[in-house]
Scaffold this motif. Structure first.
Motif, short mmCIF file in Angstrom:
data_model
loop_
_atom_site.label_atom_id
_atom_site.label_comp_id
_atom_site.label_asym_id
_atom_site.label_seq_id
_atom_site.Cartn_x
_atom_site.Cartn_y
_atom_site.Cartn_z
N ALA A 44 43.51 45.35 49.25
CA ALA A 44 42.01 44.88 50.18
C ALA A 44 41.20 45.51 50.11
CB ALA A 44 43.53 44.56 51.36
N GLN A 45 41.45 46.88 50.68
CA GLN A 45 39.48 46.93 50.31
C GLN A 45 38.67 46.85 49.14
OE1 GLN A 45 39.08 52.21 49.99
NE2 GLN A 45 38.09 51.94 52.50
N PHE A 46 39.53 46.40 48.04
CA PHE A 46 38.97 47.05 47.13
C PHE A 46 38.32 45.73 46.48
CE2 PHE A 46 39.02 46.31 42.09
CZ PHE A 46 38.29 46.37 41.42
N SER A 47 39.02 44.71 47.12
CA SER A 47 38.51 42.86 47.68
C SER A 47 36.99 43.17 48.26
CB SER A 47 39.52 42.07 48.61
OG SER A 47 39.46 42.59 49.39
N SER A 48 36.95 44.04 48.50
CA SER A 48 34.74 43.88 49.73
C SER A 48 34.25 44.69 48.60
CB SER A 48 35.22 45.22 50.95
OG SER A 48 35.48 46.33 50.11
#
Length: 363
Positions: A44-48
């Motif tokens: 999920a963090q990678f999506s930023s």
């Protein structure tokens, strides 16, 4: 032995080659580990990241996709599905098509995250066991003893593996970044008969056994340790046998773009799907058709030289189309009614062929 004078010579087969590109391909990442180790959080963090395009998230029986969108900067779209294999496959195919469009337009790479591969394989495993229960032999066995152990034919496991591989092939050839999350934990080691070995344990990834091999980079996460790379297919990184590479301050962005060396110039792996013959794709297509006119059009198109089918292969495909048409002529009439027998199918095919001959005679 020389060919007779004047005999036609077979066309010469042309050698097909190309120069290697040397470009780093987009990866299929396997991120597995203990519950609560941060697998879903890292995805999920990678999506930023501002180095990627749209991330798509397929939540398979994990139920965390909505909650993790609260992470600062998280930006992904949840793919809705009805829980069936066909709908999941179609959505993965749709993401694959969108990734191709984005790559052709020079846009940042599309990302597809599947949470989790463990749930997906469990679905296929349950499907295989249910099919095993429905065989004539096992139905009779379970009627006498509902708790009896029953055998599952190798053909049923092969069907499950084929479904798994169709998804994995799309992930491996995605013109973007694929991420498969999976559960992993320490379990008791077992012998060849499936019996536990006393005082011996091993790490087990809860997914189809070839997932680690199929992935480009395999990351393991534990709650009380830094993430480790178990295996990687790269010229920039090396993991020695039985010596995982520890990653401090781990992030998927750093792994993909810095350590693996992916960039806007990356491309999907050039990897044509292997097939023993040209028939199977036709059979799969026929099984999915529900319209007799479409079946008829397919039946007529099979001999086209562009299809590169032999005479025997044409006969096989046409026979399958005729059998499918017979099944459409004789659908199940009542709930719980069993599938048509071979005799039923042959009678239906003969009836349909006689009707076609009558129609031709009237013309």
């Amino acid at each position: 032995m020389n060919a007779p004078a004047g005999a036609a010579k077979p066309p010469a087969i042309k050698l097909k080659t190309r120069k290697p590109t040397g470009i780093v391909p987009w990866p299929l990442l396997l991120i597995e580990g203990e519950e609560g180790a941060g697998k879903t959080y890292s995805a999920a963090q990678f999506s930023s990241s501002d180095r990627i395009g749209q991330m798509y998230w397929i939540d398979l029986d994990e139920g965390s996709a909505d909650e993790y969108a609260a992470i600062e900067g998280a930006n992904y779209l949840i793919i809705e599905h009805d829980g069936t294999y066909r709908d999941i496959l179609e959505q993965v195919e749709a993401v694959h098509a969108e990734a191709r469009r984005a790559a052709a337009a020079g846009e940042p790479p599309v990302v597809l995250a599947i949470d989790s591969g463990s749930a997906f394989w469990r679905m296929l495993t349950n499907w295989t066991y249910e099919r095993g229960r429905r065989t004539r032999k096992n139905r009779a066995l379970l009627q006498e003893d509902p708790d009896a152990a029953y055998d599952i034919g190798r053909n049923l496991w092969n069907d499950a593996l084929e479904r798994w591989n169709r998804i994995i092939y799309l992930l491996r050839t995605l013109p973007g970044i694929s991420i498969v999350l999976a559960r992993g934990k320490q379990v008791s080691a077992t012998d060849d008969n499936g019996q536990p070995i006393q005082n011996k344990s091993e790490w087990k990834v809860a997914a189809q056994k070839d997932l680690g091999f199929d992935s480009t980079c395999w990351v393991r996460m534990k709650r009380n340790a830094d993430p480790q790379i178990i295996k990687v297919r790269s010229l920039r990184m090396r993991v020695e046998q039985k010596k995982p590479l520890t990653l401090r301050d781990f992030s998927i962005e750093d792994l993909v773009f810095n350590k693996l060396g992916c960039s806007v110039e990356s491309q999907p792996r050039i990897m044509p799907a292997l097939a023993g013959d040209l028939v199977q794709p036709w059979l799969t297509r026929i099984a999915e058709l529900k319209d007799k006119e479409a079946l008829g059009a397919l039946w007529r198109s099979v001999p086209d030289p562009a299809n590169r089918l032999s005479r025997e292969e044409i006969a096989t495909v046409r026979a399958a189309a005729e059998q499918r048409a017979a099944e459409l002529d004789n659908p199940r009439s009542e709930m719980g009614e069993g599938p048509l027998t071979d005799a039923d199918k042959l009678r239906a095919a003969a009836k349909r062929k006689a009707a076609e001959q009558d129609a031709d005679a009237e013309q």
